[in-house]
Design a protein around this motif. Structure first.
Motif, PDB file in Angstrom:
ATOM      1  N   ASP A 172     -48.607  27.505  28.539  1.00  0.00           N
ATOM      2  CA  ASP A 172     -48.237  28.529  27.564  1.00  0.00           C
ATOM      3  C   ASP A 172     -49.445  29.077  26.809  1.00  0.00           C
ATOM      4  O   ASP A 172     -49.291  29.937  25.946  1.00  0.00           O
ATOM      5  CB  ASP A 172     -47.234  27.966  26.563  1.00  0.00           C
ATOM      6  CG  ASP A 172     -45.885  27.667  27.200  1.00  0.00           C
ATOM      7  OD1 ASP A 172     -45.664  28.117  28.349  1.00  0.00           O
ATOM      8  OD2 ASP A 172     -45.058  26.995  26.568  1.00  0.00           O
ATOM      9  N   GLU A 199     -41.869  37.741  19.448  1.00  0.00           N
ATOM     10  CA  GLU A 199     -42.105  36.747  20.502  1.00  0.00           C
ATOM     11  C   GLU A 199     -42.591  35.423  19.918  1.00  0.00           C
ATOM     12  O   GLU A 199     -42.141  34.346  20.309  1.00  0.00           O
ATOM     13  CB  GLU A 199     -43.143  37.274  21.492  1.00  0.00           C
ATOM     14  CG  GLU A 199     -42.632  38.300  22.472  1.00  0.00           C
ATOM     15  CD  GLU A 199     -43.701  38.644  23.499  1.00  0.00           C
ATOM     16  OE1 GLU A 199     -43.715  38.021  24.574  1.00  0.00           O
ATOM     17  OE2 GLU A 199     -44.533  39.519  23.204  1.00  0.00           O
ATOM     18  N   TYR A 203     -40.661  31.797  19.998  1.00  0.00           N
ATOM     19  CA  TYR A 203     -41.276  30.651  20.657  1.00  0.00           C
ATOM     20  C   TYR A 203     -41.360  29.459  19.711  1.00  0.00           C
ATOM     21  O   TYR A 203     -41.015  28.324  20.084  1.00  0.00           O
ATOM     22  CB  TYR A 203     -42.674  31.010  21.155  1.00  0.00           C
ATOM     23  CG  TYR A 203     -43.326  29.886  21.948  1.00  0.00           C
ATOM     24  CD1 TYR A 203     -43.286  29.872  23.334  1.00  0.00           C
ATOM     25  CD2 TYR A 203     -43.947  28.820  21.302  1.00  0.00           C
ATOM     26  CE1 TYR A 203     -43.854  28.837  24.065  1.00  0.00           C
ATOM     27  CE2 TYR A 203     -44.515  27.774  22.014  1.00  0.00           C
ATOM     28  CZ  TYR A 203     -44.455  27.789  23.397  1.00  0.00           C
ATOM     29  OH  TYR A 203     -45.003  26.750  24.103  1.00  0.00           O
ATOM     30  N   LYS A 206     -37.997  27.769  19.042  1.00  0.00           N
ATOM     31  CA  LYS A 206     -37.610  26.930  20.183  1.00  0.00           C
ATOM     32  C   LYS A 206     -38.434  25.647  20.200  1.00  0.00           C
ATOM     33  O   LYS A 206     -37.907  24.551  20.456  1.00  0.00           O
ATOM     34  CB  LYS A 206     -37.799  27.704  21.484  1.00  0.00           C
ATOM     35  CG  LYS A 206     -37.414  26.947  22.759  1.00  0.00           C
ATOM     36  CD  LYS A 206     -37.524  27.884  23.962  1.00  0.00           C
ATOM     37  CE  LYS A 206     -37.161  27.164  25.265  1.00  0.00           C
ATOM     38  NZ  LYS A 206     -38.191  26.171  25.652  1.00  0.00           N
TER      39      LYS A 206
END
Length: 411
Positions: A172, A199, A203, A206
């Motif tokens: 990532d 974004e 991210y 999460k």
């Protein structure tokens, strides 16, 4: 003492900001020296918004701004000199990162983060950092022909360390790099800025959810576990701490590695000294930090009440930018400041900021840079640029200075 009333501090039209660097990519804009010589703050006009704000250039004044409790770091205040094009409606809904908070909120959250980033923990990471650096230099040496130092070393090393600290997949790292670079550009379109912000928020949300469900051995997991045992902050604060690590994490270190290699290559006698005595590395790193000051205009404040800076009365409701690279070239503090000298006394440099918002990850960054520079030049002593230096491109109009694109090297 002069008053801040008027279009500029001296009646002239404010200069556009950020200013362009001169012929030397390692030096701050040449106008900074004139600003220091004038001895007073100067009015500048932000390129993206047209807002007029104060730019502070002297070492003494920069440190005053960064330690003054009457000035706010809150991005949402109308007076704050935001330098990237974030729409106000989005800004007001944004959960602020640590760097944009004031006490007491800032104090409570920083206390949670600092134990994870101490000098002792940074030294404990040194063996792992050494492994990562050696692995990437092994890969460089296995290649034929010129190598892009940024893709081979300057980016992946701090990115991998950053990912291990946060407990995120190394795969990532490209995502983090793209988002981080977008969020510090002053010339990006608003739509791209909004997309990058969304974004990143998704991210990190999460990521924190995964750590809550299954904590690991990483900074975010340890903060979550400690906060369960002794609740001190909210979930959104943990998200913001992760965001702060992103803002001040691998992107700045990556730029320091690339620029630092260039500076050392252009000072071969000092590089030879460093190769011969790795014990010089800590001071050499401090001098590189001072000399380059890559996060030049990042520290900024909104003035909450009238304050005198450098003999100028700055009014409540005005914005101030603290020029750290100018402070680090102040002739009254650093003799012959435009000369790179790994033996220099660098005490008091402001490359990591100053005051309560001083970079919390500074200890880890220092260790990373020491390991990278000593190992790279010990293992590849003949390292040199594979193209004329004039062909190397540098970033402009961004909060973090660095090489733009590739840095081809060979040996």
């Amino acid at each position: 003492m002069t008053d801040s009333t008027g279009p500029s501090d001296n009646g002239s039209e404010p200069s556009p900001f950020p200013m362009d660097r001169g012929t030397c990519p390692f030096s701050p804009p040449p106008e900074y020296a004139g600003m220091r010589a004038a001895g007073t703050p100067a009015k500048v006009r932000l390129r993206w918004s047209g807002k007029e704000v104060w730019a502070v250039s002297r070492h003494e004044d920069v440190r005053q701004v960064l330690s003054d409790s009457t000035m706010s770091s809150n991005w949402k205040l109308p007076a704050y000199p935001l330098q990237v094009p974030v729409p106000d409606e989005m800004l007001q809904q944004l959960e602020l990162p640590l760097v944009a908070m004031d006490p007491p909120e800032h104090s409570a959250r920083r206390r949670v983060l600092i134990p994870e980033l101490t000098a002792r923990r940074a030294q404990a990471l040194r063996p792992r950092i050494q492994e990562i650096v050696d692995e990437h230099i092994d890969a460089m040496l296995a290649q034929d022909g010129p190598v892009d130092l940024i893709q081979a070393l300057a980016f992946p090393v701090p990115a991998l360390i950053f990912c291990e600290l946060l407990g995120v997949p190394a795969a990532d790292s490209d995502f983090f790099r793209r988002v981080a670079e977008t969020l510090v550009r002053s010339d990006v379109e608003q739509e791209e800025m909004i997309s990058a912000q969304i974004e990143m928020e998704a991210y990190l949300d999460k990521l924190v959810s995964e750590k809550e469900a299954s904590p690991g051995d990483d900074v975010i997991s340890r903060i979550i576990v400690k906060n369960r045992e002794t609740p001190t902050i909210e979930r959104r604060d943990i998200l913001n701490l992760a965001k702060n690590l992103l803002f001040g994490g691998f992107d700045t270190t990556s730029n320091m590695i690339a620029l630092g290699v260039l500076v050392l290559l252009e000072h071969p006698e000092q590089l030879a000294e460093l190769r011969g005595d790795p014990g010089l590395a800590p001071n050499a790193v401090e001098e590189l930090l001072r000399y380059l000051s890559i996060a030049d205009s990042s520290p900024a404040r909104a003035v909450l009440q009238d304050v005198e800076i450098g003999g100028t009365l700055i009014r409540a409701g005005e914005g101030v930018i603290a020029l750290t690279s100018s402070a680090n070239r102040d002739e009254n503090v650093f003799p012959d400041p435009d000369r790179f000298d790994i033996h220099r006394d660098t005490f008091g440099h402001s490359a990591f900021g100053h005051g309560i918002h001083q970079c919390p990850g500074a200890n880890i960054v220092r260790v990373e840079l020491e390991v990278v520079f000593t190992t790279l030049f010990a293992r590849i002593p003949e390292l040199r640029l594979a193209v004329p230096r004039e062909e190397v491109s540098f970033k402009s109009h961004t909060l973090v200075h660095g090489v733009n694109g590739e840095l081809p090297v060979t040996w």
